[in-house]
Write a protein that holds these residues in place. Sequence first.
Motif, PDB file in Angstrom:
ATOM      1  N   ALA A 112       0.867  -1.162   0.000  1.00 32.59           N
ATOM      2  CA  ALA A 112       0.000   0.000   0.000  1.00 32.59           C
ATOM      3  C   ALA A 112       0.915   1.226   0.000  1.00 32.59           C
ATOM      4  CB  ALA A 112      -0.904   0.007   1.229  1.00 32.59           C
ATOM      5  N   VAL A 113       0.357   2.382  -0.242  1.00 33.77           N
ATOM      6  CA  VAL A 113       1.199   3.577  -0.339  1.00 33.77           C
ATOM      7  C   VAL A 113       2.095   3.704   0.875  1.00 33.77           C
ATOM      8  CG1 VAL A 113       1.174   6.098  -0.448  1.00 33.77           C
ATOM      9  CG2 VAL A 113      -0.452   4.778  -1.799  1.00 33.77           C
ATOM     10  N   ARG A 114       1.558   3.473   2.052  1.00 32.16           N
ATOM     11  CA  ARG A 114       2.324   3.687   3.283  1.00 32.16           C
ATOM     12  C   ARG A 114       2.925   2.417   3.869  1.00 32.16           C
ATOM     13  NH1 ARG A 114      -2.118   5.246   2.235  1.00 32.16           N
ATOM     14  NH2 ARG A 114      -1.533   7.430   2.235  1.00 32.16           N
ATOM     15  N   GLY A 115       2.983   1.338   3.040  1.00 36.70           N
ATOM     16  CA  GLY A 115       3.733   0.186   3.502  1.00 36.70           C
ATOM     17  C   GLY A 115       3.086  -1.158   3.247  1.00 36.70           C
ATOM     18  N   VAL A 116       3.545  -2.152   3.970  1.00 40.27           N
ATOM     19  CA  VAL A 116       3.212  -3.556   3.727  1.00 40.27           C
ATOM     20  C   VAL A 116       1.712  -3.814   3.728  1.00 40.27           C
ATOM     21  CG1 VAL A 116       5.401  -4.371   4.651  1.00 40.27           C
ATOM     22  CG2 VAL A 116       3.449  -4.135   6.191  1.00 40.27           C
ATOM     23  N   LEU A 117       1.270  -4.616   2.762  1.00 35.36           N
ATOM     24  CA  LEU A 117      -0.139  -4.994   2.673  1.00 35.36           C
ATOM     25  C   LEU A 117      -0.224  -6.453   2.249  1.00 35.36           C
ATOM     26  CD1 LEU A 117      -3.177  -4.397   2.648  1.00 35.36           C
ATOM     27  CD2 LEU A 117      -2.921  -3.567   0.301  1.00 35.36           C
ATOM     28  N   SER A 118      -0.933  -7.249   3.039  1.00 38.35           N
ATOM     29  CA  SER A 118      -1.160  -8.651   2.682  1.00 38.35           C
ATOM     30  C   SER A 118      -2.616  -9.003   2.941  1.00 38.35           C
ATOM     31  CB  SER A 118      -0.238  -9.583   3.490  1.00 38.35           C
ATOM     32  OG  SER A 118      -0.479  -9.447   4.890  1.00 38.35           O
ATOM     33  N   HIS A 119      -3.158  -9.860   2.105  1.00 39.95           N
ATOM     34  CA  HIS A 119      -4.501 -10.410   2.284  1.00 39.95           C
ATOM     35  C   HIS A 119      -4.377 -11.925   2.350  1.00 39.95           C
ATOM     36  CE1 HIS A 119      -7.355  -6.969   0.830  1.00 39.95           C
ATOM     37  NE2 HIS A 119      -6.268  -6.472   1.412  1.00 39.95           N
ATOM     38  N   HIS A 120      -5.142 -12.542   3.254  1.00 41.80           N
ATOM     39  CA  HIS A 120      -5.075 -13.981   3.457  1.00 41.80           C
ATOM     40  C   HIS A 120      -6.495 -14.543   3.427  1.00 41.80           C
ATOM     41  CE1 HIS A 120      -0.845 -13.492   4.787  1.00 41.80           C
ATOM     42  NE2 HIS A 120      -1.316 -12.350   5.215  1.00 41.80           N
ATOM     43  N   MET A 121      -6.757 -15.490   2.539  1.00 44.70           N
ATOM     44  CA  MET A 121      -8.120 -15.997   2.327  1.00 44.70           C
ATOM     45  C   MET A 121      -8.154 -17.513   2.378  1.00 44.70           C
ATOM     46  SD  MET A 121     -10.738 -15.248  -0.855  1.00 44.70           S
ATOM     47  CE  MET A 121      -9.661 -15.911  -2.138  1.00 44.70           C
ATOM     48  N   VAL A 122      -9.232 -18.029   2.984  1.00 39.74           N
ATOM     49  CA  VAL A 122      -9.520 -19.468   2.990  1.00 39.74           C
ATOM     50  C   VAL A 122     -10.905 -19.655   2.379  1.00 39.74           C
ATOM     51  CG1 VAL A 122      -9.841 -21.535   4.400  1.00 39.74           C
ATOM     52  CG2 VAL A 122      -8.144 -19.811   5.076  1.00 39.74           C
ATOM     53  N   LYS A 137     -17.225 -20.618  -0.739  1.00 42.46           N
ATOM     54  CA  LYS A 137     -17.447 -19.344  -0.056  1.00 42.46           C
ATOM     55  C   LYS A 137     -16.230 -18.986   0.803  1.00 42.46           C
ATOM     56  CE  LYS A 137     -21.722 -18.954  -1.514  1.00 42.46           C
ATOM     57  NZ  LYS A 137     -22.128 -17.909  -2.480  1.00 42.46           N
ATOM     58  N   ILE A 138     -16.144 -17.730   1.200  1.00 42.12           N
ATOM     59  CA  ILE A 138     -15.046 -17.312   2.074  1.00 42.12           C
ATOM     60  C   ILE A 138     -15.285 -17.850   3.474  1.00 42.12           C
ATOM     61  CG2 ILE A 138     -13.921 -15.343   3.186  1.00 42.12           C
ATOM     62  CD1 ILE A 138     -14.496 -13.708   0.661  1.00 42.12           C
ATOM     63  N   ALA A 139     -14.357 -18.664   3.961  1.00 41.42           N
ATOM     64  CA  ALA A 139     -14.432 -19.193   5.326  1.00 41.42           C
ATOM     65  C   ALA A 139     -13.633 -18.328   6.292  1.00 41.42           C
ATOM     66  CB  ALA A 139     -13.922 -20.633   5.366  1.00 41.42           C
ATOM     67  N   ASN A 140     -12.579 -17.707   5.784  1.00 40.80           N
ATOM     68  CA  ASN A 140     -11.758 -16.828   6.624  1.00 40.80           C
ATOM     69  C   ASN A 140     -11.036 -15.838   5.715  1.00 40.80           C
ATOM     70  OD1 ASN A 140     -11.008 -16.002   9.184  1.00 40.80           O
ATOM     71  ND2 ASN A 140      -9.203 -17.315   9.299  1.00 40.80           N
ATOM     72  N   TYR A 141     -10.970 -14.580   6.138  1.00 44.23           N
ATOM     73  CA  TYR A 141     -10.320 -13.551   5.319  1.00 44.23           C
ATOM     74  C   TYR A 141      -9.747 -12.500   6.250  1.00 44.23           C
ATOM     75  CZ  TYR A 141      -9.500 -10.860   1.035  1.00 44.23           C
ATOM     76  OH  TYR A 141      -8.913 -10.213  -0.028  1.00 44.23           O
ATOM     77  N   HIS A 142      -8.449 -12.269   6.127  1.00 44.15           N
ATOM     78  CA  HIS A 142      -7.804 -11.259   6.974  1.00 44.15           C
ATOM     79  C   HIS A 142      -6.871 -10.381   6.152  1.00 44.15           C
ATOM     80  CE1 HIS A 142      -9.208 -12.471  10.962  1.00 44.15           C
ATOM     81  NE2 HIS A 142      -9.253 -13.686  10.447  1.00 44.15           N
ATOM     82  N   PRO A 143      -7.220  -9.105   6.009  1.00 42.90           N
ATOM     83  CA  PRO A 143      -6.326  -8.138   5.370  1.00 42.90           C
ATOM     84  C   PRO A 143      -5.438  -7.478   6.419  1.00 42.90           C
ATOM     85  CG  PRO A 143      -8.516  -7.191   5.625  1.00 42.90           C
ATOM     86  CD  PRO A 143      -8.543  -8.534   6.297  1.00 42.90           C
ATOM     87  N   TYR A 144      -4.158  -7.336   6.112  1.00 40.88           N
ATOM     88  CA  TYR A 144      -3.245  -6.645   7.027  1.00 40.88           C
ATOM     89  C   TYR A 144      -2.535  -5.505   6.321  1.00 40.88           C
ATOM     90  CZ  TYR A 144      -4.059  -8.916  11.345  1.00 40.88           C
ATOM     91  OH  TYR A 144      -4.671  -9.288  12.507  1.00 40.88           O
ATOM     92  N   PRO A 145      -3.114  -4.294   6.431  1.00 42.44           N
ATOM     93  CA  PRO A 145      -2.497  -3.099   5.843  1.00 42.44           C
ATOM     94  C   PRO A 145      -1.394  -2.545   6.740  1.00 42.44           C
ATOM     95  CG  PRO A 145      -4.645  -2.561   6.791  1.00 42.44           C
ATOM     96  CD  PRO A 145      -4.435  -4.025   6.992  1.00 42.44           C
TER      97      PRO A 145
END
Length: 604
Positions: A502-512, A517-525
């Motif tokens: 992301a503009v201001r640094g690390v960005l990860s998305h994690h999906m199961v 269907k989405i069982a688990n989803y965690h974005p870490y900006p």
Amino acid sequence: MTSTIHGPGPLPTPPLAQEGPDGLVEMNWDPITRIVGSLGIYTKIDFKKKEVVECHSTSSIFRGYSIFMKGKDPRDAHFITSRICGICGDNHATCSCYTQNMAYGVKPPHIGEWIVNLGEAAEYMFDHNIFQENLVGVDFCEKMVAETNPGVLDKANKTEAPHAGEHGYKTIGDIMRSLNPFSGEFYREALAVSRSTREMFCLMEGRHVHPSTLYPGGVGTVATIQLMTDYMSRLMRYVEFMKKVVPMHDDLFDFFYDALPGYEKVGLRRTLLGCWGSFQDPEVCNFAYRDMEDWGRKMFVTPGVVVDGKLVTTSLVDINLGIRILLGSSYYDDWTDQEMFVTHDPLGNPVDRRHPWNQHTNPRPQRRDMDDKYSWVMSPRWYDGKDHLALDTGGGPLARLWTTALAGLVDCGYVKATGSSVQINLPKTALKGPVSFEWEIPKHGSNTIERDRARTYFQAYAAGCALHFCEKALEEIRAGRTKTWEKFEVPDEGIGCGFTEAVRGVLSHHMVIRDGKIANYHPYPPTPWNANPRDSYGTPGPYEDAVQGQPIFEENTRENFKGIDVMRTVRSFDPCLPCGVHMYLGGGKTLEKLHSPTQSLTGE
């Protein structure tokens, strides 16, 4: 009761608490500009020693995206997560599409990825420009410095700018005046530039900041010569602008080191930097987890972790597996007795319970207690096999340039990593000839000034990358390879992870995915990485660590103290979330009550 709301003008004086028995004074800034009332900085200051002794970073807002993403169609993930932020929504959409590409096993056409890169490059140029010149710049403008350090302003007016011939400002004082909100020449020029960079983004992704043409499998943008011409015409004006901006900021930031001996200690913390990489190379990237190390190292911004100035890994697999989410001083219950979604990654490596793939979000609202729980932000850490490291992003650009420089893997002509620096080669423009800049590993380490300086250099870096991406996109178009999207099927079961900046640094998305269907989803900006509170081991978060222990150079007495050095440090990290305002009680205008509760707005 009285209240005053401040825009980009002088800092309000925070409410001054009584001096405690230990001689420390509590001073708080809540909210901080640009955080919509969700970030507060709570400090204890020793005015005799002119030092910030203690700092706590708090967030009063709970979002809950990880909760309501459950059960959704995975194909909607990028549209939903884009709305996490009104500033970097496109970065979330991009990262979510990367995550989906992995989960679906789809590789976009080359031209689709070059278009995504061009959109992201435009976003870096847009956001860094408007934040650096119209928000951070205000902290260094004539009006601000006059209010907090009049002695420094006097010296600035007498100090000739070393690169005056390149940027046109004779003295450092002239640079400061040009940064004055609304009246400053450069302040207004930067606003105009931000418009053209936003247009560049919209050319590639349809809408800013929530893209309308970005999908897993590619983009819906129609790839034409005219599209690239429209982008390039704006890009070249931006390139010319950067030839002025880089030397101007070098003069300004170097002056602060000279005018205030010891200023390098402001915002200084241990060099613990994380960068998750940016700008995919479609000739290598297939989004498969098994190949993630290889295509990650081919990114045009190299992923990596820097510990004490040394690059310890460039592996996205290592980066992914090392992420740990600690709770510590945040308002959540733990998930140690809840389901683990992923026990091993696709390569067979064990996945920790505290990894985002296995995280559960269990909010527990409670009263703020600085000795216990005091923030809605969790504490992401990177585990190196020995320690849970409190990485920060250096505001984004510092980590990106540092990892890319040390890795020495990037060389596309316009930008090149040397192993100790990053070279940026900007071509001839309408009014200026070719110009080369070199960002070198800062001798002062990771501090406030160097985070801000890196932001300027990375704008030029992003422009250089965009020139390369345009050339590659044109090659595809001229060869007739204009298909921008690849079909895919959503699996019944699957996992994915996306990594970008992301503009201001690390960005990860994690999906199961389970049962389609989405069982688990965690974005870490980047904000959770930078703004987190003390973790389960008592380790302060980066904002806290950078402010805590820093010297105070402001000339005002305790009674008129503004806290400009504290604000410069926090804002050097480019706090994410939509723009807010300063607000404080006291010394303002009493608000007049115009209507009774029973009156209509028309008075009838």
